[in-house]
Structure formats: C-alpha cells, structure tokens
Write a protein that holds these residues in place. Sequence first.
Motif, mmCIF file in Angstrom:
data_model
loop_
_atom_site.group_PDB
_atom_site.id
_atom_site.type_symbol
_atom_site.label_atom_id
_atom_site.label_comp_id
_atom_site.label_asym_id
_atom_site.label_seq_id
_atom_site.Cartn_x
_atom_site.Cartn_y
_atom_site.Cartn_z
ATOM 1 N N LEU A 31 0.820 -1.215 0.000
ATOM 2 C CA LEU A 31 0.000 0.000 0.000
ATOM 3 C C LEU A 31 0.853 1.264 0.000
ATOM 4 C CD1 LEU A 31 -2.820 1.281 0.058
ATOM 5 C CD2 LEU A 31 -2.726 1.116 2.546
ATOM 6 N N PRO A 32 1.733 1.481 0.968
ATOM 7 C CA PRO A 32 2.538 2.708 0.913
ATOM 8 C C PRO A 32 3.540 2.706 -0.242
ATOM 9 C CG PRO A 32 3.170 1.384 2.817
ATOM 10 C CD PRO A 32 1.976 0.733 2.201
ATOM 11 N N LEU A 33 4.083 1.531 -0.565
ATOM 12 C CA LEU A 33 5.032 1.464 -1.678
ATOM 13 C C LEU A 33 4.361 1.797 -3.004
ATOM 14 C CD1 LEU A 33 7.075 -1.751 -0.744
ATOM 15 C CD2 LEU A 33 7.771 0.642 -0.492
ATOM 16 N N GLY A 34 3.050 1.560 -3.079
ATOM 17 C CA GLY A 34 2.301 1.827 -4.302
ATOM 18 C C GLY A 34 2.215 3.294 -4.669
ATOM 19 N N PHE A 35 2.481 4.183 -3.723
ATOM 20 C CA PHE A 35 2.455 5.611 -4.048
ATOM 21 C C PHE A 35 3.713 6.043 -4.788
ATOM 22 C CE2 PHE A 35 -0.784 5.587 -0.743
ATOM 23 C CZ PHE A 35 -1.776 6.299 -1.389
ATOM 24 N N THR A 36 4.772 5.254 -4.674
ATOM 25 C CA THR A 36 5.984 5.564 -5.433
ATOM 26 C C THR A 36 6.123 4.659 -6.648
ATOM 27 O OG1 THR A 36 7.248 4.159 -3.916
ATOM 28 C CG2 THR A 36 7.253 6.514 -3.468
ATOM 29 N N ILE A 37 5.588 3.444 -6.567
ATOM 30 C CA ILE A 37 5.624 2.500 -7.688
ATOM 31 C C ILE A 37 4.184 2.041 -7.934
ATOM 32 C CG2 ILE A 37 6.602 0.342 -8.563
ATOM 33 C CD1 ILE A 37 8.799 0.665 -6.369
ATOM 34 N N ALA A 91 -2.701 -8.751 12.045
ATOM 35 C CA ALA A 91 -2.409 -7.619 11.162
ATOM 36 C C ALA A 91 -2.400 -6.305 11.941
ATOM 37 C CB ALA A 91 -3.426 -7.558 10.020
ATOM 38 N N ALA A 92 -3.191 -6.227 13.009
ATOM 39 C CA ALA A 92 -3.240 -5.005 13.822
ATOM 40 C C ALA A 92 -1.884 -4.681 14.440
ATOM 41 C CB ALA A 92 -4.292 -5.143 14.916
ATOM 42 N N VAL A 93 -1.145 -5.699 14.803
ATOM 43 C CA VAL A 93 0.190 -5.467 15.358
ATOM 44 C C VAL A 93 1.069 -4.771 14.315
ATOM 45 C CG1 VAL A 93 2.271 -6.586 16.257
ATOM 46 C CG2 VAL A 93 0.021 -7.412 16.951
ATOM 47 N N ALA A 94 1.033 -5.281 13.091
ATOM 48 C CA ALA A 94 1.825 -4.673 12.013
ATOM 49 C C ALA A 94 1.321 -3.270 11.692
ATOM 50 C CB ALA A 94 1.782 -5.553 10.764
ATOM 51 N N HIS A 95 0.003 -3.084 11.691
ATOM 52 C CA HIS A 95 -0.549 -1.752 11.420
ATOM 53 C C HIS A 95 -0.083 -0.755 12.479
ATOM 54 C CE1 HIS A 95 -4.120 -3.687 9.090
ATOM 55 N NE2 HIS A 95 -3.105 -3.442 8.295
ATOM 56 N N TYR A 96 -0.137 -1.168 13.743
ATOM 57 C CA TYR A 96 0.282 -0.257 14.810
ATOM 58 C C TYR A 96 1.756 0.111 14.661
ATOM 59 C CZ TYR A 96 1.367 1.867 19.224
ATOM 60 O OH TYR A 96 1.811 2.747 20.168
ATOM 61 N N VAL A 97 2.595 -0.881 14.437
ATOM 62 C CA VAL A 97 4.030 -0.612 14.269
ATOM 63 C C VAL A 97 4.247 0.328 13.090
ATOM 64 C CG1 VAL A 97 6.244 -1.669 13.630
ATOM 65 C CG2 VAL A 97 4.819 -2.732 15.385
ATOM 66 N N ILE A 102 6.712 4.200 11.472
ATOM 67 C CA ILE A 102 7.192 4.301 10.091
ATOM 68 C C ILE A 102 6.470 5.380 9.298
ATOM 69 C CG2 ILE A 102 7.494 3.044 7.918
ATOM 70 C CD1 ILE A 102 7.662 0.457 9.660
ATOM 71 N N ASP A 103 5.167 5.411 9.328
ATOM 72 C CA ASP A 103 4.354 6.230 8.419
ATOM 73 C C ASP A 103 4.582 7.728 8.553
ATOM 74 O OD1 ASP A 103 2.049 6.390 6.463
ATOM 75 O OD2 ASP A 103 1.228 7.534 8.137
ATOM 76 N N GLN A 104 4.499 8.256 9.746
ATOM 77 C CA GLN A 104 4.661 9.703 9.995
ATOM 78 C C GLN A 104 3.760 10.561 9.103
ATOM 79 O OE1 GLN A 104 6.646 10.483 12.637
ATOM 80 N NE2 GLN A 104 7.005 8.290 12.806
ATOM 81 N N GLY A 105 2.545 10.066 8.809
ATOM 82 C CA GLY A 105 1.589 10.826 8.002
ATOM 83 C C GLY A 105 1.715 10.621 6.504
#
Length: 178
Positions: A31-37, A91-97, A102-105
């Motif tokens: 999902l986040p990588l998809g904004f660059t690729i 998956a919630a554990v990974a989402h929280y981490v 990582i995300d910072q918005g």
Amino acid sequence: MPTDKPITLQEHAMRFGTFMGIFWIFKFIFLPLGFTIPLLQLLFVLLTLFVPVLGYIYVRKFRNTYCNGEISFFRAFLFTLYMYLFAALLAAVAHYVYFRFIDQGFLADSYLQQLESIKASAQGEMVSSIDQLIQAFDTISSLTPLQLTFQLIFQNIFYGILLAIPTGLVAMKQKKRF
C-alpha cells in the motif's frame, strides 16, 4: 504425557487466521510502496481481491482435512469468522508498528495530494464530492496510531463477517443421504 484431546474449531481457525494475517501484512506492505511505484498499488488491490478466495481455500481445507469432507453452514461461517478475527488481530500489530514508527503521516498526505490533483481538473458536483473526501482524510490523519489501528481492526472484522456469510454458503457440504 500426550493427550488425545481433539483440536477445536477455534484452534484451527487460529492457525489458518495466522496464515491469513501474515498474508494481510504482506499485502499491506504494497500500500505505501504503491504511491511511489504504481504497479505495487495494483498488486495491493489484486491481493486484497484474493482475500475471499484464500478464505474459501482455508475453510475448504479445514472441511476436507479435519471434518471428514462435510461441514454445516454455521460451522463454516464460524470458522471463517474466527479466522478473519485472528487475522485482524495479527495484522493489527503490524498496522500499529507501521503507523506508530514508520508512516509519519505519509499515507494520509499521499491520498490528500492525489485528491488535490484530481480536484484541480474536476468540475461541478465532483469538486464538492472531492472536498468531502479531503475533509474525511483530514479527520483520519488526526487519529493517533492506536486509534487508526482500532479503526482497521473493526473494519477488518466487519468485512470478515460479511465475507463469512458467502464463504460459509459456498463451503458447506452435507453428507449425502440415500
């Protein structure tokens, strides 16, 4: 001392839910990588569409391996529901981490940029609809990582309930009576 205690439906759902949760974590990476690729964003969508298929594969495997090839709708529904519940928790554990460290918005900002660029070329009613979406993303971006994680847990459980109904209907198989 080994016991002959049979493994319960919940234990099997937990095992398959762990596999499903790992799959969800894997697809979430795109999902986040998809904004660059952009191709990775397409891969994220395709993997998301594969989730109900994977759910059916797991309930069918449970039916054929542990239920002697037969399962009622209620049991298939319950297995699928539990499986999605356990997957959502993992998956919630990974989402929280991700959202905490990582995300910072990044995700919210990326969506807002896309909406602003679409709004620039939109006309009429479309502009007001995009403004509503922008307001919604502003609200989402104000949530804490923990609030976002709980929001995603509830969303995954809600969709899990919805998916468990057709999966239970398709996977159920009764003993043939002559």
